[in-house]
Each structure stands twice: as C-alpha cells, then as structure tokens.
Design a protein around this motif. Sequence first.
Motif, PDB file in Angstrom:
ATOM      1  N   VAL A   1      21.257 -17.514 -13.072  1.00 48.40           N
ATOM      2  CA  VAL A   1      21.619 -18.931 -12.926  1.00 48.40           C
ATOM      3  C   VAL A   1      20.792 -19.807 -13.870  1.00 48.40           C
ATOM      4  O   VAL A   1      21.335 -20.465 -14.748  1.00 48.40           O
TER       5      VAL A   1
ATOM      6  N   GLY B   1      22.475 -22.974  -8.370  1.00 48.96           N
ATOM      7  CA  GLY B   1      23.416 -23.098  -9.480  1.00 48.96           C
ATOM      8  C   GLY B   1      24.476 -24.160  -9.249  1.00 48.96           C
ATOM      9  O   GLY B   1      25.055 -24.700 -10.193  1.00 48.96           O
ATOM     10  N   LYS B   2      24.741 -24.474  -7.998  1.00 50.73           N
ATOM     11  CA  LYS B   2      25.746 -25.493  -7.670  1.00 50.73           C
ATOM     12  C   LYS B   2      25.199 -26.905  -7.846  1.00 50.73           C
ATOM     13  O   LYS B   2      25.940 -27.867  -7.801  1.00 50.73           O
ATOM     14  N   THR B   3      23.897 -27.023  -7.973  1.00 52.72           N
ATOM     15  CA  THR B   3      23.271 -28.345  -7.962  1.00 52.72           C
ATOM     16  C   THR B   3      22.954 -28.817  -9.376  1.00 52.72           C
ATOM     17  O   THR B   3      23.146 -28.090 -10.340  1.00 52.72           O
ATOM     18  N   LYS B   4      22.434 -30.025  -9.444  1.00 51.32           N
ATOM     19  CA  LYS B   4      22.067 -30.560 -10.761  1.00 51.32           C
ATOM     20  C   LYS B   4      20.941 -29.749 -11.392  1.00 51.32           C
ATOM     21  O   LYS B   4      20.852 -29.649 -12.612  1.00 51.32           O
ATOM     22  N   HIS B   5      20.088 -29.177 -10.560  1.00 46.52           N
ATOM     23  CA  HIS B   5      19.046 -28.316 -11.122  1.00 46.52           C
ATOM     24  C   HIS B   5      19.638 -27.091 -11.795  1.00 46.52           C
ATOM     25  O   HIS B   5      19.002 -26.478 -12.647  1.00 46.52           O
ATOM     26  N   GLY B   6      20.841 -26.735 -11.415  1.00 38.92           N
ATOM     27  CA  GLY B   6      21.487 -25.544 -11.971  1.00 38.92           C
ATOM     28  C   GLY B   6      22.343 -25.824 -13.192  1.00 38.92           C
ATOM     29  O   GLY B   6      23.067 -24.950 -13.663  1.00 38.92           O
ATOM     30  N   THR B   7      22.290 -27.033 -13.700  1.00 34.06           N
ATOM     31  CA  THR B   7      23.069 -27.391 -14.893  1.00 34.06           C
ATOM     32  C   THR B   7      22.242 -27.059 -16.127  1.00 34.06           C
ATOM     33  O   THR B   7      21.506 -27.886 -16.657  1.00 34.06           O
TER      34      THR B   7
ATOM     35  N   THR C   1      16.454 -29.152 -17.144  1.00 32.15           N
ATOM     36  CA  THR C   1      16.477 -28.494 -15.827  1.00 32.15           C
ATOM     37  C   THR C   1      15.458 -27.363 -15.781  1.00 32.15           C
ATOM     38  O   THR C   1      15.204 -26.705 -16.792  1.00 32.15           O
TER      39      THR C   1
END
Lengths: 714, 318
Positions: free
Chosen positions: B38, B61-67, B73
């Motif tokens: 991720v 991975g679904k969150t903004k940290h996962g972008t 990030t």
Amino acid sequence: MKNFNTTFRLTAVAAAMLAAYGSAFAEDDDIKQLTKPDSSISVGAGYWSNDRPQQGVFDGMRDDHGYALIDADVVKRDDATGTWFKFKGDSLGLESRKISVEVQQQGNMGGFVNYSRIPRESPVEIRSGIRGVGSERMTISGAGANALPFHDVDLATYRDLIHVGFSKNLLKDVDVKLSFKNEEKNGSRHWGMGSQALFLAEPIDSTTQQLDVTLEYSGEKLQVAGGYAGSWYRNQNDMVFGRVNGAAQPGSTSSPNPVPLSLPLDNEAHQFFLNAGYSFTPSTRGTLKVSRSVATQDESLPSRNLAAPNNAFVGAPHKLDGEIVTSLVELGLSSRPTSKLSLNANLRYYDVDDNTPLVGLVGNNTTRVVTVHNTPHSYETKSGKFEASYLLPQRFKLIGGIDIKEQDRSAPKFVSERFVPFNEKIDETTYRVQLRRSMSETVNGSVAFLHSIRDGSSRVSPHDPEIFDTINPLHISDRTRNKVRLSMDWAPVEAFSMQFNVEDSHDDYAREDGRPFGLKDGRATLVSVDARYAVSDKWQVTGWASHDVTRAKQLAGRWAQNTGIFEMLKDAKLEDTGNSVGLGLRGAVSAKLQVGADVQWTRTESSYDEDTTLTGLGGLQATYPTSGGVTGRRLADIESTLTRLSMFARYAVRKNADVQLDLIHERWKTDDWTWSFADGSPFTYGTTTDGTTVSIKPKQVANFIGMRYIYKFQ
Amino acid sequence: MKSLGKALRLCAFAVLAGSLFPALTATAAEKEVPKDIVLTGDAKCTTCHDENDSPEALRIGKTKHGTVADKRTPGCTNCHGESEKHVKEAGRGSGPTPPVDVGFTKKNLSSAEAQNASCLNCHQGSTRIFWQNSTHARRDVTCASCHSIHDSHDKVREAKSQPEVCSNCHKEQRAQFARPSHHPVPEGQMSCSSCHNVHGDNPSQLAKPSVNETCYSCHMEKRGPFVHNHQPVAEDCAICHNPHGTNVANLLKARAPYLCQECHSHDSHPSQLAGLPTDRTTSTSLLGTVGRGCLNCHTNIHGGNSTVNSATAGRFRR
C-alpha cells in the motif's frame, strides 16, 4: 465435437489459466478490496405511523407518512495522480438533506461544494386567527365581530446552506484556502406583540454570508496561518406591524394599533487574523495569536420615520452607526524541560470595544429631554494561565495550575437607564490540581479538583437602588466555585471495559449586606457508568447509564406597584434531574446477516419548590394577584420521558449488495405545563381579542419501518 | 480426433507450465526483495502484516494517508518509527514480540507526546498550531484517542458519529444532549466540531475566540450592535443558554421568571411570583411564567432597534 470443445474449454484451459493466474487475481482482488476507497448507494423507503412533534423537530420526519430514504457515498481515487472524486448525499429524500461534492488532487489543489438544509419545526400546536404570518404585516383576531377564522399555524424555520471551498498548494509548505458560505434562513418563529401578550410570528427570512481567506505556512519549526474573515447578515424585513383587527387606529402612544416591532438590522464584520507557532526545540514551543475585527450596524432605523402616535424624537439620528472593535492578542508557551516535567503558560488580552456613539433615541419633543439612549457595552479582559505537570512513578501524573482573569467592563452612563446593578471590574482566580494515571493497559483514571474565586469591585448602582440594587446578578456576583471530578477506565481483559465518572460542581454566590437577592448557590452533579463487552468476535454489547442533578437556590422579593413597598420574600429551590440508560447490541448471525438493537431511555424532571413569606405590607396580601377573576397557581413538577427502541437487520443478498430492515418504536411522554393554564387546558392568548391557543401533545407514540437496498462498489 | 485432443491437451499443459514457471521464479525473487502493498516502503512491515495477518492495517490504503501519488504521505515507519527491535525479533523465540517504537494502542507504552509527535510532524499547521496548549493535549489525549487513522470512515470526522467519540469522555454533555431542548447534534445536523476546535486553545476549545463569536457564526442576527443591547446577551450567550441542552425551550438554563429574576430585582409585575394563570388574562402580573413567560411581552430580548415610546423601546418590548 461440440461436447469435446465444451469439455476442453472448461477443463484444460480453465485449469491452466486458473493455476497460472487465479491465485494472483484473487490476491490482487483481496488487496484491492482492502486498500481502495469504498462507495455505496442506499435507496429505500420508510414510514412513520404517527406525527412526532417533539422528536421530529430537526430530523425532517415529523409527520406520519412515508419517506424516501436515499443516501450515497461515492468515493473514487485516481491513484496515478492522487485525485479524489467524492459525492456524498445524506438523507436526500428528507428535509434534512445534505449533499457534498469534492474534487481534490491531494497535495496540490481541491475544491468542494456542500449543500445542507436544517429544518426546525416547532413542537407546539398552534391554532389561531392570525393572518399574514411570514410577512411584515400581521393581523390578530379581534373581539366579537372582528374575530377572524381560526386555522392551524405550523411554525418552522429552514436553513439552506451552500458552502464552497477551494484550496491550493502554492509552494512547498504554503497553502491558500478559501471558504464561502451562503445561508438562506426562511420561515417564522414564535414571537409576541411586545406591548401586549398577544401572538405574533417573527419572520426570519434573511441571508448570512461568510468569507474566509487563509494563507498558511507549515514548516518544520514555524507554522503560520493568517488571513481575512468577513461575515454579513442581511435581513429581508426590518420591521413588523402587528394589528388587532377592529381595534381603534392608530391608537395611543403607549398602545398604538398597529404596533411597530423592530427586527434585527443588517450588520457585518471584518476580521484580520494571524496565528503562529514556533518549535524552539522538539519540546519547547511558543505561539502567538493576533486578531482584530470590526463589526458594524449602520442601516437606517426603520421606526425613525413613523407617523403619530409612533413619531420619533426629533433629535434622534436616522442611523445608529454601530461599531464594535474586537482585539485579541495571545501568547502561549509550552515546554518539557525534563522528560517528567511539562509546563504550559498563556497570556491573553481580549478587548470588545463598543465604539457606537452614545445618542438620544427617545425623548420628549416638547422639552427635548432624552429619556432613552442606546446602550453600548464594552469589556476588556486580561487573563493568564500557568500549568505544570510532573510524571510520577507508575505512570501517575500530577498536574497543578492557576488561571487569573481581570476584566474591566462598562456600565450605561445614565443612571435613569440602569435597571440592574453593573460592575466595572471583575477578577477571578482559579486553582486546579489533578492526579491522573493514563496510558496504562488496564486501569486509567483521574481525580481533579478546581477552586475558583470571583470577586468584583466598582459596583455601579441602578436607579431606584432600594429595590433594583438589592440583587447580585449571577454573572457579576462574587462567587466561589468548587468542582471535583473523578473518572476511571477499567479494562481487565481485552473483551471487557468499564468507565466510571463522577462530577460535582458547587457555586456559592455572595450575599452582601443590602444585596440579599439573586442566586444563593448552584450545584451540578453527574454520575455515569459505561460498559462494553465483546461476547465473541461477532457479538458485542454496550451499555451506559447516567444520573445528573442541577440545583439552584434563588432568593427574590416582590414589591408593590407604585409604592414600591416590599410585600413578599420568595425562596426558590429549582432542580432539574436527568436519568438516562442506553443499551446497544451488535452481532453477526451468519456471514451474511448482521443485526443490531439500541434502547435509549431518558427521563428528565424539573421541580419548582418555592417558599413565600408575605410581609403584611404593600398592596397585595395574597400569594397571587387576582385580575378579572383570574389568579395564579403554584407550579407543578414536570416530567418528560423518552423511550426509543431501534433495531436493524442487514442481509448480504450479494457480495456487493445488502438489504436492511429498520424498525423503531418511539414513545415520548410529558406533563410540561409551559403552554397550559393552571387546570391543564391549552394556553390562550388575550381575553377578548386574539384567542390563539397553544398546546403540547402530552403523549407522542410512533413506530417506524424502513427498508433499504444498499449497493456497494469500489 | 484423438490426436487432435492430445495435441490440444499438450498445448494446455505448455500454457500451464509456461505460466507457472515465471510465477514460480518471480515468487523466489520476491522473497528477496519484498514488494510494497500500500504505502511507500511498507514492505518492511507488510511482509508479516499482510492481508491475512493484519487486514485492518492495510485499510490505510483507503484513506488520504494511502494516496501515494501525494509524495507527502507517510510510510508505516514515519508514524510507527523504524522499530528495528520489533522487526528483528518478531516471530523469533517464545517470548513476546517487542512493540513498535511508536504504537497507538493501549498495549503500547509510547507516551502521549511521542504518539502525537508522529502526527504533528506533518499536521502541526492550520487549526492545530495551538495544540500543545490545548486542554486535550495537557490531559494526555492523543490523536489516536479520537481518530482511527487506518479507517476511511473515521468516526470523529463524520457529523453523525462524532458525538459518540466525544461522549467517551464528555459524559455531562451527553446527558445534556438527551434533554428535550438541544442543538441538533443527536440528529446529526450539527456536530461537536461545529462549535469547538478540539485542537485549539480558545476558552472551552471553541472554534472562535469567545462564546459569542462562536454563536454568531450561525446566529448572526444576535450580533447587533443594537440600539438597545441587553447586557448579558452582548457579553456571553451562555449566561442564559446552555448550548448542549436543557429542559426549557430554546436551550434556556432556567425558565422565566426565575431566569430573569437572577438579575432583575424590580417592583411591580417583574417581581411576580412564578405561577400559572387560572384562565385567560392580560394581566402582566400573571403572565410571567406561562408560554414564553416574561418574553410574552419583552419579545425582543436579544436586543431591539425601536425608537418608539420610552416605556417600551429600552425594555425590549418592541
């Protein structure tokens, strides 16, 4: 041949491909499911069996009919560019709907548009002959032949908010943010005639706008945010005329017909602000907060140009030229000089300076003597805080602090226009100490004690001081406050945890010689327990209970009209009690079926225990006056109970689709007499005129059933 | 026909073998150089904490940290530390695995400051400039006390579920929101953060520097300045109102005439005894409790702009 081909496709090729790529695909699919944003759309319908005047004030489901249940949460992300596309719709089939659309390239720029509607439907039932609700001219039902046909009046207000925002990363660590809100408020709310206790509804149609522009720098050590915040209020109406049908017009100075009633006038405020923080070291940080705002109100005074009997004082200005300047300067410092010791300090200067010129607005046009001026109020507050905490063995932490506040306040200049005592200076010192244990796996908790002393000086007396100056208004009265708070979290095993909380606050108000009246003391107590138990991986139970009591002891007097002779001592003990219990259950019956249930039970009680002592002096030697054969009766206690049971079952009909059944049973019961006469009959405005009746439905029971289809995708 | 079938089966075998060979060889190679799942550099952690071991961790991975296209990030170690001891000793021996350098669960012994420092390395700016002086920070509240970093539906960031998080500590406010008159927080129309900046150091951690400035955001018609200002209104809305909830309509702390008589000592009808009238009346000495109480007549109690009649203009009746 045909069979051969089929067999071949289904066996050899499939087996070959599956063996080669199948597990990889499945793995990729699992990873994708875990790491890609989720979306869902939910569509369904629900039905409430009865009206819910009390519980449906805000949720857009007040009436007994069907509702469309539509929600959407669509989130997409272009992984290559880091661009998010979001659409969120909440309660789209209801008056309480919200819609949000957002596009954002993370780390670069983005924008959003939000829309929301907040309804507020009055919980009382109103039946009236009034005409013109929602407008500036309303007519109240008159006496006898001038009575107007009665009808139901549904008062409600609606806030429609559009919020637009944009942000852009300009340079490394530098961002600009813009936010603009436009809120349209429409509808009418419960009001009154002003000079007489007759029913009117205030039209609140108005527009509120807010613009915020912020430039931010977020460096490793220095962070700064500064910008502009502007806000504007525009009222579509500036004055209301309430007319009693058939009553003589234009009436007298004290009782005109129609009666002109002022409304809030347009105002605006403009603020510039700067917030900054600097980390001198990883453990020492200083902060600065500066802002200055100017709020003005300079719309023409609508009542200034009225004709007799409402004609204005000739010397009165046509505009108030109101201006309030608010200044804030705050310095903060936080430091951890050793690994065990932390220090925090804060100095704050907050000045609300009403610069509105003092002018005569009402007066005698013959003598030119002003009887009423405007009333600007200013406050200058200087405060400081210091707190130290020290880490003890066993993860205990001892915290001690002191807050000091000094406030300089203005008082109306003219003694004839002071109806209550004022205080030009208030000081308050608060000491706090706390022992806490946190970051432990099993038992955390704290015990905190707060002691505060408020005193003032430079008392400014009102006119008629023998009566008006015998009270200590609660917000400027000398006061000693003691507050204790105990809390404990206990988690003996991972599956079970409990929280205990006890709070008690006691305010003791000074009763100086010659000023015996006002609040004597106040007390607030709260006890609560929360628990959570995970029966298994699939089943969890939660529960909480709370009990709170708020008490106020208040001493007041009654004086005779005209003579001002003291005739009654009133010693009241007011108490509000709240008891609440909540229970929740969540579980999975199978891999496809999830269920849940919640129970909320709340009972609130208000009691009005009041002792009266007649002095034998004054004009009235009965507990209540009698007027036209009508007298008063003591207040009964009020008890209101809400019971709400809600359940849901969610079944996965496909891997990416669920159906959900919701059931709610709601029961609201009250004996609130706010809108009742002493015998419990609905309150009715006026005697010969108006006749508007207002009542509260004492028992409201309603059931809800809803079914929705939820489609999930990525 | 048989020979055709044989030939096809051979082809299928060739496809199968040909497909499996690179997969097998790749698997061998990947064992040496683990691939990120991720986040950039997450292989150090996801080699063990993969979709089978810690599916909840991968949900970041679904969150903004996962972008990951956003180069700001973090990877796992940016928040949890390099955790070399944990990596080295995990799964070896019979003793417990050493914790990561910075953990966010009760089982991890990281201090509140250490936990928050992980977040503040990136999030110290904007509305969090004053975090270290906030009451929350001074009471060891950590970012993870309220936020679920790996969850795309972080409860505290959604209006409907936010009060559930806040009431974990704020029991008094939870009890007040259960009262008959309340702001529409239980209905999800507002959230606690509509009025509070929980990361800031304003009094009561309000969003604006004072109670009134906060209230004016939505109730701008109360801002004035009016021709006739009601002093406590101009000073602090919370003198008369409890914004979280009360038993009296319009969030009033007490009902008229008790509330008014906390400041006003007066002759004539303002000093009346609280009580309900026995029937219809226009007597002001009997109308101070029922309905809107004193506000039945003093209807513009938040301030008035009238210039009409001295007896009414300054007393909020018009």
